[in-house]
Scaffold this active site. Structure first.
Site, short mmCIF file in Angstrom:
data_model
loop_
_atom_site.label_atom_id
_atom_site.label_comp_id
_atom_site.label_asym_id
_atom_site.label_seq_id
_atom_site.Cartn_x
_atom_site.Cartn_y
_atom_site.Cartn_z
N HIS A 139 -4.93 -21.92 22.26
CA HIS A 139 -6.30 -22.40 22.05
C HIS A 139 -6.47 -22.99 20.62
O HIS A 139 -6.62 -24.18 20.44
CB HIS A 139 -7.30 -21.26 22.25
CG HIS A 139 -7.31 -20.68 23.62
ND1 HIS A 139 -7.56 -21.41 24.76
CD2 HIS A 139 -7.12 -19.40 24.05
CE1 HIS A 139 -7.52 -20.63 25.82
NE2 HIS A 139 -7.26 -19.40 25.42
O1 RIB Z 1 -11.62 -18.88 23.78
C1 RIB Z 1 -10.56 -18.92 22.83
C2 RIB Z 1 -11.08 -18.71 21.45
O2 RIB Z 1 -11.67 -17.43 21.34
C3 RIB Z 1 -9.98 -18.74 20.38
O3 RIB Z 1 -10.55 -19.19 19.18
C4 RIB Z 1 -9.60 -17.30 20.25
O4 RIB Z 1 -9.08 -16.99 18.95
C5 RIB Z 1 -10.92 -16.63 20.43
O5 RIB Z 1 -11.58 -16.62 19.18
#
Ligand code: RIB
Ligand code: CA
Length: 337
Positions: free
Chosen positions: A263
């Site tokens: 992500h």
């Molecule tokens: O949905 C993914 C996000 O949420 C990423 O930034 C992960 O680190 C969590 O913070």
């Protein structure tokens, strides 16, 4: 071919294992990321952990406070209590990393105060700052409420947040948006109000980030690096897969079974491999009430929907191979030790 100037860049984050991977890459390829400071916020885990983790990551990457200052920010969302993701990232937020206790300290200035002062200086000097956000937007939203003029110091905002489809923390909402939807609403509407010559808001949602993953072979490549950072990334990704990977139902979104979605690293990889992600102008609306709280509703200018909401640039699909290669190369740049 003229070199493109790399803007001064601040990363606001909630480390968190994927934040850690992103930070290692941004530090390893600092000549391309332009990273000059880190601000942390409560999100994946409480602020006491995210601030400690940012210091641990900085030191394993071989930097100190003079080289990369870390500022601690808001301890929770603008409204209500913090919903964390310790079940995903581990109790301290860096499950599997094996990083030592930090020796250094965060700066004595609150992250929001730092952002206000730094962005005002950027506007005055005419060298605007790129802000990358990898967690809930509480710090940026608070800064914009206290000092709306700081938008003049922002070159762009690139955020891992939201989704043009399903969520992950709930069927409707992505985690960063879910933790502080009012903050996202405030940031999106403030940047949109700046108008056409305003601040581009690039949104890297789950629709993109679920398609950029690391499998066991990729993890093994990091494990083989002769560096604590490489081994930490391998440990974190491996722990993630060992703990809770299940095969998503067909058509229900999510990364493939036994593959870890990258992500936050997606945002940094895009900085390092320009053009690897397709951008589509559109709009974003945030659901603030009811069971879909935190959902982001996307519309695309290319589509025939009547666009409602704030103008954003959705980052919709990417060359996963190029993005993975850029991240790996950057972490390799952290050298041995
Ligand atoms: O949905 C993914 C996000 O949420 C990423 O930034 C992960 O680190 C969590 O913070
Ligand atoms: Ca994060």
């Amino acid at each position: 071919m003229t070199a493109v100037a790399v803007p001064p860049t601040i990363i606001d984050c909630d480390p968190g294992v994927d934040d850690a991977h992103a930070l290692f890459a941004a530090i390893g390829a600092r000549h391309l990321s332009g990273l000059e400071a880190v601000t942390v916020v409560a999100g994946n885990v409480a602020l006491r952990h995210t601030r400690r983790n940012a210091l641990r990551i900085r030191e394993v990457a071989g930097l100190d406070a003079a080289a990369l200052p870390v500022y601690a920010g808001c301890p929770g969302p603008m409204i209500g209590a913090l919903t964390d993701a310790a079940d995903v990232h581990g109790a301290d937020g860096l499950d599997g990393a094996g990083l030592p206790e930090p020796q250094g300290e965060v700066e004595p200035v609150h992250a929001v105060t730092f952002l206000i002062d730094r962005l005002r200086r950027a506007a005055a000097e005419g060298r605007r700052v790129r802000l990358v956000t990898l967690g809930p937007l509480t710090n940026l939203a608070t800064a914009l409420i206290m000092a709306p003029d700081i938008a003049d110091g922002l070159l762009e905002v690139r955020a891992m947040i939201g989704s043009a489809g399903r969520g992950n923390i709930t069927p409707a909402a992505e985690f960063n948006a879910y933790v502080d939807p009012e903050a996202l609403e405030r940031v999106a509407t403030t940047l949109d109000a700046a108008g056409a010559d305003g601040v581009p808001f690039y949104v890297y949602g789950l629709t993109l980030t679920h398609t950029v993953t690391a499998d066991r072979a990729e993890i093994a490549r990091y494990a083989a690096l002769d560096s604590r950072a490489g081994r930490a990334v391998a440990g974190m990704l491996g722990a993630y897969l060992d703990r809770h990977r299940v095969a998503p139902l067909p058509g229900m979104g999510g990364a493939p079974a036994d593959e870890a979605p990258l992500h936050d690293p997606c945002v940094i990889a895009d900085l390092l491999a320009p053009g690897a992600v397709r951008a589509v102008a559109g709009r974003l609306r945030v659901v603030l009430y009811g069971p879909a709280r935190g959902q982001t509703l996307a519309s695309f200018d290319a589509g025939d929907e009547v666009g409602a909401g704030s103008r954003v640039i959705w980052m919709v699909e990417g060359d996963a191979g190029r993005l993975r290669a850029a991240l790996f190369s950057a972490v390799t740049g952290l050298g041995n030790g």
